[in-house]
Structure formats: structure tokens, C-alpha cells
Design a protein around this motif. Sequence first.
Motif, PDB file in Angstrom:
ATOM      1  N   ARG A  76       0.842  -1.217   0.000  1.00 44.61           N
ATOM      2  CA  ARG A  76       0.000   0.000   0.000  1.00 44.61           C
ATOM      3  C   ARG A  76       0.866   1.251   0.000  1.00 44.61           C
ATOM      4  O   ARG A  76       0.597   2.226  -0.691  1.00 44.61           O
ATOM      5  CB  ARG A  76      -0.905   0.034   1.233  1.00 44.61           C
ATOM      6  CG  ARG A  76      -2.086  -0.871   1.118  1.00 44.61           C
ATOM      7  CD  ARG A  76      -3.318  -0.350   1.877  1.00 44.61           C
ATOM      8  NE  ARG A  76      -4.430  -1.232   1.574  1.00 44.61           N
ATOM      9  CZ  ARG A  76      -4.727  -2.311   2.306  1.00 44.61           C
ATOM     10  NH1 ARG A  76      -4.030  -2.601   3.393  1.00 44.61           N
ATOM     11  NH2 ARG A  76      -5.715  -3.095   1.936  1.00 44.61           N
ATOM     12  N   MET A  77       1.933   1.202   0.804  1.00 46.55           N
ATOM     13  CA  MET A  77       2.831   2.356   0.847  1.00 46.55           C
ATOM     14  C   MET A  77       3.445   2.611  -0.531  1.00 46.55           C
ATOM     15  O   MET A  77       3.608   3.762  -0.947  1.00 46.55           O
ATOM     16  CB  MET A  77       3.921   2.099   1.896  1.00 46.55           C
ATOM     17  CG  MET A  77       4.510   3.353   2.480  1.00 46.55           C
ATOM     18  SD  MET A  77       5.834   2.942   3.619  1.00 46.55           S
ATOM     19  CE  MET A  77       5.143   3.414   5.161  1.00 46.55           C
ATOM     20  N   ALA A  91       3.060   5.975  -2.753  1.00 47.59           N
ATOM     21  CA  ALA A  91       4.239   6.718  -3.229  1.00 47.59           C
ATOM     22  C   ALA A  91       4.171   6.910  -4.742  1.00 47.59           C
ATOM     23  O   ALA A  91       4.501   7.984  -5.259  1.00 47.59           O
ATOM     24  CB  ALA A  91       5.517   5.968  -2.840  1.00 47.59           C
ATOM     25  N   ALA A  92       3.732   5.880  -5.462  1.00 44.69           N
ATOM     26  CA  ALA A  92       3.676   5.956  -6.930  1.00 44.69           C
ATOM     27  C   ALA A  92       2.674   7.015  -7.386  1.00 44.69           C
ATOM     28  O   ALA A  92       2.858   7.635  -8.435  1.00 44.69           O
ATOM     29  CB  ALA A  92       3.319   4.589  -7.517  1.00 44.69           C
ATOM     30  N   GLY A 125       3.493   6.869 -11.328  1.00 45.03           N
ATOM     31  CA  GLY A 125       2.314   6.000 -11.407  1.00 45.03           C
ATOM     32  C   GLY A 125       2.582   4.541 -11.713  1.00 45.03           C
ATOM     33  O   GLY A 125       1.706   3.844 -12.208  1.00 45.03           O
ATOM     34  N   LYS A 126       3.790   4.048 -11.383  1.00 44.14           N
ATOM     35  CA  LYS A 126       4.078   2.640 -11.669  1.00 44.14           C
ATOM     36  C   LYS A 126       4.730   1.960 -10.467  1.00 44.14           C
ATOM     37  O   LYS A 126       5.661   2.503  -9.862  1.00 44.14           O
ATOM     38  CB  LYS A 126       5.002   2.548 -12.881  1.00 44.14           C
ATOM     39  CG  LYS A 126       5.338   1.127 -13.288  1.00 44.14           C
ATOM     40  CD  LYS A 126       6.153   1.137 -14.577  1.00 44.14           C
ATOM     41  CE  LYS A 126       6.908  -0.173 -14.741  1.00 44.14           C
ATOM     42  NZ  LYS A 126       7.895  -0.080 -15.820  1.00 44.14           N
ATOM     43  N   VAL A 127       4.222   0.781 -10.104  1.00 43.95           N
ATOM     44  CA  VAL A 127       4.822  -0.011  -9.034  1.00 43.95           C
ATOM     45  C   VAL A 127       5.354  -1.311  -9.628  1.00 43.95           C
ATOM     46  O   VAL A 127       4.627  -2.032 -10.311  1.00 43.95           O
ATOM     47  CB  VAL A 127       3.781  -0.340  -7.934  1.00 43.95           C
ATOM     48  CG1 VAL A 127       4.341  -1.378  -6.962  1.00 43.95           C
ATOM     49  CG2 VAL A 127       3.371   0.916  -7.179  1.00 43.95           C
ATOM     50  N   GLU A 142      -7.338  -1.277  -5.494  1.00 44.49           N
ATOM     51  CA  GLU A 142      -7.592  -0.108  -4.636  1.00 44.49           C
ATOM     52  C   GLU A 142      -6.978   1.156  -5.244  1.00 44.49           C
ATOM     53  O   GLU A 142      -7.319   2.265  -4.848  1.00 44.49           O
ATOM     54  CB  GLU A 142      -6.963  -0.299  -3.239  1.00 44.49           C
ATOM     55  CG  GLU A 142      -7.600  -1.395  -2.410  1.00 44.49           C
ATOM     56  CD  GLU A 142      -6.821  -1.622  -1.105  1.00 44.49           C
ATOM     57  OE1 GLU A 142      -6.068  -0.718  -0.663  1.00 44.49           O
ATOM     58  OE2 GLU A 142      -6.962  -2.724  -0.537  1.00 44.49           O
ATOM     59  N   TYR A 143      -6.036   0.959  -6.177  1.00 48.68           N
ATOM     60  CA  TYR A 143      -5.336   2.099  -6.785  1.00 48.68           C
ATOM     61  C   TYR A 143      -5.419   2.003  -8.312  1.00 48.68           C
ATOM     62  O   TYR A 143      -4.418   1.698  -8.984  1.00 48.68           O
ATOM     63  CB  TYR A 143      -3.873   2.120  -6.324  1.00 48.68           C
ATOM     64  CG  TYR A 143      -3.717   2.186  -4.816  1.00 48.68           C
ATOM     65  CD1 TYR A 143      -3.619   3.414  -4.157  1.00 48.68           C
ATOM     66  CD2 TYR A 143      -3.685   1.019  -4.047  1.00 48.68           C
ATOM     67  CE1 TYR A 143      -3.479   3.471  -2.777  1.00 48.68           C
ATOM     68  CE2 TYR A 143      -3.560   1.071  -2.661  1.00 48.68           C
ATOM     69  CZ  TYR A 143      -3.456   2.297  -2.038  1.00 48.68           C
ATOM     70  OH  TYR A 143      -3.329   2.354  -0.679  1.00 48.68           O
ATOM     71  N   PRO A 144      -6.605   2.250  -8.867  1.00 52.23           N
ATOM     72  CA  PRO A 144      -6.812   2.029 -10.299  1.00 52.23           C
ATOM     73  C   PRO A 144      -5.924   2.890 -11.198  1.00 52.23           C
ATOM     74  O   PRO A 144      -5.646   2.503 -12.337  1.00 52.23           O
ATOM     75  CB  PRO A 144      -8.296   2.370 -10.508  1.00 52.23           C
ATOM     76  CG  PRO A 144      -8.718   3.107  -9.289  1.00 52.23           C
ATOM     77  CD  PRO A 144      -7.811   2.712  -8.181  1.00 52.23           C
ATOM     78  N   ALA A 145      -5.438   4.022 -10.683  1.00 50.38           N
ATOM     79  CA  ALA A 145      -4.619   4.899 -11.536  1.00 50.38           C
ATOM     80  C   ALA A 145      -3.167   4.431 -11.617  1.00 50.38           C
ATOM     81  O   ALA A 145      -2.377   4.959 -12.396  1.00 50.38           O
ATOM     82  CB  ALA A 145      -4.678   6.332 -11.002  1.00 50.38           C
ATOM     83  N   ILE A 146      -2.811   3.437 -10.789  1.00 50.24           N
ATOM     84  CA  ILE A 146      -1.407   2.998 -10.741  1.00 50.24           C
ATOM     85  C   ILE A 146      -1.252   1.672 -11.470  1.00 50.24           C
ATOM     86  O   ILE A 146      -2.059   0.759 -11.316  1.00 50.24           O
ATOM     87  CB  ILE A 146      -0.952   2.813  -9.264  1.00 50.24           C
ATOM     88  CG1 ILE A 146      -1.271   4.044  -8.420  1.00 50.24           C
ATOM     89  CG2 ILE A 146       0.528   2.440  -9.199  1.00 50.24           C
ATOM     90  CD1 ILE A 146      -0.551   5.298  -8.811  1.00 50.24           C
TER      91      ILE A 146
END
Length: 358
Positions: free
Chosen positions: A175-176, A180-181, A186-188, A213-217
Motif C-alpha cells: 500500500r505504501m 508513493a507511486a 504511477g508505476k509499481v 484499490e489504486y486504479p490509476a497505478i
Amino acid sequence: MMQEKNIVVIPGDGIGPEVTSAALTILHAAAGRTGMKCNCATHLAGGAAIDVHGIPLPPETVAAARAADAVLLGAVGGPKWDSVAPEIRPEKAILGLRKELGLFANLRPVKVTAAMSDYSPLKPERVSGVDILILRELTGGIYFGKRCESEMIDGVEHAWDTEQYSVPEVERIVRMAFQAAAGRRGKVTSVDKANVLASSRLWRRTAGKIAPEYPAIQLENMYVDNCAMQLVMAPKALDVVVTGNLFGDILTDEAAVITGSIGMLPSASLGSGTGLYEPIHGSAPDIAGKQIANPLGTILSVAMMFRHSLANEAAAVLIEKAVEKVLAAGYRTGDMMQDGLTRCSTNEMAEKVLAELQ
Ligand code: IPM
Ligand code: MN
């Protein structure tokens, strides 16, 4: 009213005392310029604590760290303590502080500006513009799993360590990474060895469950051996990298060295309580006491401290800008020296940064 913060300083061993002392002048100056006062108290850990107390992490150091707003650590360890028992090695001080303070996330930013790309062992065009944030899980995995130093099985000596991760441990660090991304590109990239290890398959499943939970990433899964290769082949493609304790330890050293000098790199270790800040270079006993160590990793760690623990972004930016200007003006410690530039001692480098702050 002037805001006051309490900082525990652990100079430690080797070049630790020199680089922390240099960084403290910057800490006080940046605090002063932004209406903050930092009260610093020095405490023992590592070899320095073994010499005085016979143990690497005295309880009073832990208690002081818990009560402080942040901890600044130089480095621990050195050949002097190579033969002490495994359970009191200087490194145990760092591992103990991480566990006691619940510091489950280690943030290691790796940036290569154009001016720095000449120092890289990689081609300048390959590294110029690299900007990676490595998030290493710090209180789990094989570093803290069950181990056995020696066991006889069928008359043959064995030793073993175990790698174990729980879903909540993976969830909080992943999640962290997503958070941060969101403030970056926007990339993990989640790094594991899921083709072999069960703990890695749990890691990958859990990262996949968090991703919606993070659709933009964008989430990318990568095997650790491939990641080691990507770091030297195409480091610019990496944004936020999240991984376990052991893989993170190895990959962050590799990532650090592509910047040209490991002496420049800061780190933050965060959890639910006090955060800990340290340069990633280690105690470098061979150059200790010579005033030639690069204090910029510690100075930039102080910037991270202002940002993540002292809620003082202005001071963080002030320090980072000052360091950039000093490098642009051609001042270098020995680790980054080249023809036509000006060589500085540890303290002289801090003085140059200080001058840019004022
Ligand atoms: C680091 C160090 C530590 C680690 C050692 C000193 C225990 O190498 O911070 O990367 O392996 O975590
Ligand atoms: Mn390491």
C-alpha cells in the motif's frame, strides 16, 4: 511560537561520527531557517556500545529513540568487532532498532542527475535521469525468521534460515508503494521469486489483491533475478520498486552504485512511530577519522527526516537544493573527485552546503 523537535543522534562506528557531525550543522541551520528548533541527544549503538556496555543496543538507546521525534544514525560495524558472538554483532543494533521501533518500510531513493551521470559505471545515456524509489520491507522475511547456527543431521553439520511473510506484512508495504507511486510516475514494480518460493507467491497474490484499490497505478510483477538485470539495462523504466527484506538489501546496493557514488544516497526507515534516517554507505572503517568521507548521504537523510518525520517540507527542499548547487559549483569529496573540480574534506563539504542555506 517556535516549534521544537527532539532528535536522537547515533553516530555509531567508522565514518559514522564524522558524517553525522557534519550533517548536524545542516540540520540546525535548516531548522533555524524554517522556524524550528531541534534538540539533539547523542546515544550509543553498534561497536561503540559494545565497547562501553558489552552489547550493541543498550536499552536506554531504544527508550530514547522511542520517545524522540526522529533518529539520525551514522553507521555501525567494523573489523574490530568481527570476532564477537553472532548475537552481539554491531549489525544487531540496526536490526534491533528496526524491530523495536516497528520500522517496516525502508525508503531508498535513487536519483541520477545529468551532472552525476559521468560517475556511473554505466553509460551516461543509460543512467542520466534515473529516478527510482525502492521500498524494502524491513522487519520480516529471512532476516527475522527462525534460524539455526549449527545442527548435526546424519553426522553432517547444517545451518538454516527461514523466509516467511504474512498477508498483513505484505499489504502494508505494498500500500505504501502504491501511495508513493501516486505522487510520482504511477508505476509499481513488485519484485519476488514467485517461480520458486511459496513466500513470494503469497507476496505476488497480495500485491495483486491490493492493486484494484489504486486504479490509476500500474502494477508490474518482476522476478528478482530479472530486476537485478533491469537495474543495469533499463533503470529509467523503473519508478517505485517494492520488495522483501533480503531482495531489497541486495537490490538497493546495486541500485546505489549505478549513481556512481554510494556516498550520496540517503534512506528513511518508517513505521507507525519514530522514523530512523541513515546514509546507506555503511561505516567504511578503512577511511574512518580521515575527514575524507562524503557527508552528503547523511545530509540528504536529514532532508528526508524533515520531510517524513518533522512535517517540515520547506527545510527538506532547502537542503536538497543546497546540495544540488554545491555539486553544480564543482565541490566534491574524494569519492567523486575528477579533474577540474574542487576537492573538499567532510567538514568543508558541509560548510559549502551551509553557505548555500544562508
Ligand atoms: C543495510 C545493511 C544492513 C542490512 C546490515 C548492516 C544489517 O546492509 O541497511 O542495508 O542488511 O539491512
Ligand atoms: Mn545492505
